[in-house]
Design a protein around this motif. Structure first.
Motif, PDB file in Angstrom:
ATOM      1  N   UNK A 125       0.836  -1.203   0.000  1.00 53.69           N
ATOM      2  CA  UNK A 125       0.000   0.000   0.000  1.00 53.69           C
ATOM      3  C   UNK A 125       0.867   1.247   0.000  1.00 53.69           C
ATOM      4  N   UNK A 126       1.922   1.196   0.803  1.00 55.48           N
ATOM      5  CA  UNK A 126       2.831   2.347   0.842  1.00 55.48           C
ATOM      6  C   UNK A 126       3.405   2.640  -0.536  1.00 55.48           C
ATOM      7  N   UNK A 127       3.711   1.589  -1.294  1.00 58.64           N
ATOM      8  CA  UNK A 127       4.302   1.745  -2.621  1.00 58.64           C
ATOM      9  C   UNK A 127       3.260   1.819  -3.727  1.00 58.64           C
ATOM     10  N   UNK A 128       1.994   1.954  -3.349  1.00 63.45           N
ATOM     11  CA  UNK A 128       0.939   2.130  -4.345  1.00 63.45           C
ATOM     12  C   UNK A 128       0.629   0.880  -5.141  1.00 63.45           C
ATOM     13  N   UNK A 129       0.967  -0.298  -4.604  1.00 66.99           N
ATOM     14  CA  UNK A 129       0.756  -1.560  -5.306  1.00 66.99           C
ATOM     15  C   UNK A 129       1.451  -1.559  -6.667  1.00 66.99           C
ATOM     16  N   UNK A 130       2.603  -0.924  -6.718  1.00 61.77           N
ATOM     17  CA  UNK A 130       3.420  -0.901  -7.928  1.00 61.77           C
ATOM     18  C   UNK A 130       4.766  -1.546  -7.633  1.00 61.77           C
ATOM     19  N   UNK A 131       5.210  -2.397  -8.533  1.00 63.07           N
ATOM     20  CA  UNK A 131       6.516  -3.042  -8.376  1.00 63.07           C
ATOM     21  C   UNK A 131       7.602  -1.971  -8.449  1.00 63.07           C
ATOM     22  N   UNK A 132       8.458  -1.937  -7.438  1.00 62.69           N
ATOM     23  CA  UNK A 132       9.496  -0.917  -7.367  1.00 62.69           C
ATOM     24  C   UNK A 132      10.704  -1.255  -8.232  1.00 62.69           C
ATOM     25  N   UNK A 133      10.627  -2.359  -8.965  1.00 62.33           N
ATOM     26  CA  UNK A 133      11.704  -2.720  -9.892  1.00 62.33           C
ATOM     27  C   UNK A 133      11.286  -2.507 -11.345  1.00 62.33           C
ATOM     28  N   UNK A 134      10.129  -3.076 -11.716  1.00 60.07           N
ATOM     29  CA  UNK A 134       9.698  -2.955 -13.106  1.00 60.07           C
ATOM     30  C   UNK A 134       8.673  -1.838 -13.306  1.00 60.07           C
ATOM     31  N   UNK A 135       8.059  -1.363 -12.225  1.00 63.60           N
ATOM     32  CA  UNK A 135       7.074  -0.295 -12.321  1.00 63.60           C
ATOM     33  C   UNK A 135       5.676  -0.761 -12.647  1.00 63.60           C
ATOM     34  N   UNK A 136       5.473  -2.066 -12.809  1.00 66.09           N
ATOM     35  CA  UNK A 136       4.152  -2.587 -13.146  1.00 66.09           C
ATOM     36  C   UNK A 136       3.266  -2.764 -11.924  1.00 66.09           C
TER      37      UNK A 136
END
Length: 386
Positions: A125-136
């Protein structure tokens, strides 16, 4: 020890903070000072009282505990028990988004274990449900292709001395995390082939959410599913700059369960032809899509999450209708704000409207009877008796 922190101007305009009591908003700002450079702080009423409300005699441990619960229920703060001494601690979920730490000091407090699903979900949730490596985008529900599920990656690997502290962990796809750990190139990251079919996994995750909502929406009307108003929604919750998701319940997205209220007729007819989330989404977009940038997928996901959390469909419709009338975004946090406004308006009214034809009983009959007797006397009768 307290630290010097900053407060961004945007904080005063945040709609989620506007739904909680004023003292709770003050406590949230106080957590910036009490937290270490990782956003971790001790989380007991006695400690919070001594640090933030030492001069407030009207606030005892019980009242402070209620303010603390406001922050955990909305997902702004994530409580946990950690360390050898099993201390009660908490993490300010979006601490590094609120604060810029120039020379961070190593935390002396134990971080929450990433082995717990609630903790991994909190970081997602903190990361917006976005992969912090690929951005997907990361599926919010477990899917068949395990490569696409949520995983926690350590910026500095554990084998190299990395810890589970918030600044060292990030949400990623499992396949991305595995690919990164096997790669010797720390500078560049190439999305692995295992990400193929990620759209199918996202659709599968969404369908599972909708199916769960449909199952609950078909519960017989005489059955009132239990709601635990004292349950801990800390890991859900609805963080200030989330991407956004319940925030806020044990499913990690959507809004907290809301009280069920009876209604004469549903706002969206339940014909049984299509799932309720789809029909509510269609009705909402038909009315408010013109001139707004609403995305069907976002609206439907928010509605499905709310229904799955035992939200009354009629109250949910009034909430999203309020958002549409104000051209507000439809998300977990904005929905919580709408619920709060609806309930606040209801609380300001001291008139309860009885359903047509309802039979009075007990004291109500007595009061109504004397009222009828009083009405039988005209003004002249009153003057004569006087």
């Amino acid at each position: 020890m307290p630290r010097i922190r900053t407060v961004k101007p945007e904080l005063w305009e945040d709609e989620l903070l506007g739904t909680i009591p004023r003292d709770a908003r003050l406590l949230f700002i106080a957590t910036f000072n009490m937290a270490d450079d990782e956003g971790i702080l001790r989380w007991t009423p006695a400690y919070i009282k001594a640090q933030a409300f030492m001069y407030d005699d009207d606030l005892g441990p019980k009242e402070v505990d209620q303010l603390m619960r406001c922050l955990t229920d909305t997902g702004l703060v994530f409580p946990y028990v950690g360390g050898v001494a099993r201390q009660q601690m908490a993490v300010v979920v979006n601490f590094r988004k609120h604060q810029r730490i120039n020379r961070p000091q190593k935390s002396k407090l134990a971080p929450p274990s990433t082995g717990a699903w609630q903790v991994r979900e909190m970081y997602a949730r903190r990361d917006g449900w976005l992969c912090q490596l690929c951005g997907g985008e990361i599926p919010r529900r477990l899917v068949a292709n395990d490569d696409h599920n949520l995983w926690i990656d350590h910026v500095r690997p554990v084998a190299a001395g990395g810890t589970d502290h918030p600044s060292n962990v990030r949400a990623v796809h499992r396949v991305c995390g595995r690919s990164r750990s096997e790669s010797t190139d720390e500078e560049g990251f190439i999305p692995p082939a295992g990400l193929a079919g990620i759209e199918d996994s996202l659709n599968e995750s969404l369908n599972r959410s909708l199916n769960d909502a449909v199952k609950e929406s078909h519960v017989p009307s005489h059955f009132d599913a239990p709601t635990d108003t004292d349950s801990d929604f800390s890991s859900m919750n609805h963080s200030l700059t989330e991407g956004k998701g319940r925030e806020g319940n044990r499913e990690g997205k959507g809004t907290p369960p809301t009280p069920r209220q009876s209604s004469g007729s549903p706002a969206v007819p339940q014909t049984g032809e299509r799932p309720l989330p789809d029909r509510m989404t269609d009705a909402f977009l038909e009315r408010f899509a013109h001139g707004n940038s609403y995305r069907r997928r976002q609206v439907r996901t928010t509605i499905a999450d709310a229904l799955r959390n035992q939200t009354d469909p009629d109250e949910l419709w009034r909430a999203i209708e309020l958002l549409g009338e104000n051209s507000s975004p439809v998300s977990a946090n904005s929905l919580q704000f709408a619920f709060s406004k609806i309930r606040r308006n209801a609380a300001n009214s001291n008139v309860l409207q009885l359903p047509t034809g309802q039979t009075l009983s007990g004291t109500d009959v007595t009061v109504a009877g004397w009222g009828a007797v009083a009405d039988s006397f005209g003004p002249e009768d009153s003057h004569e008796s006087a």
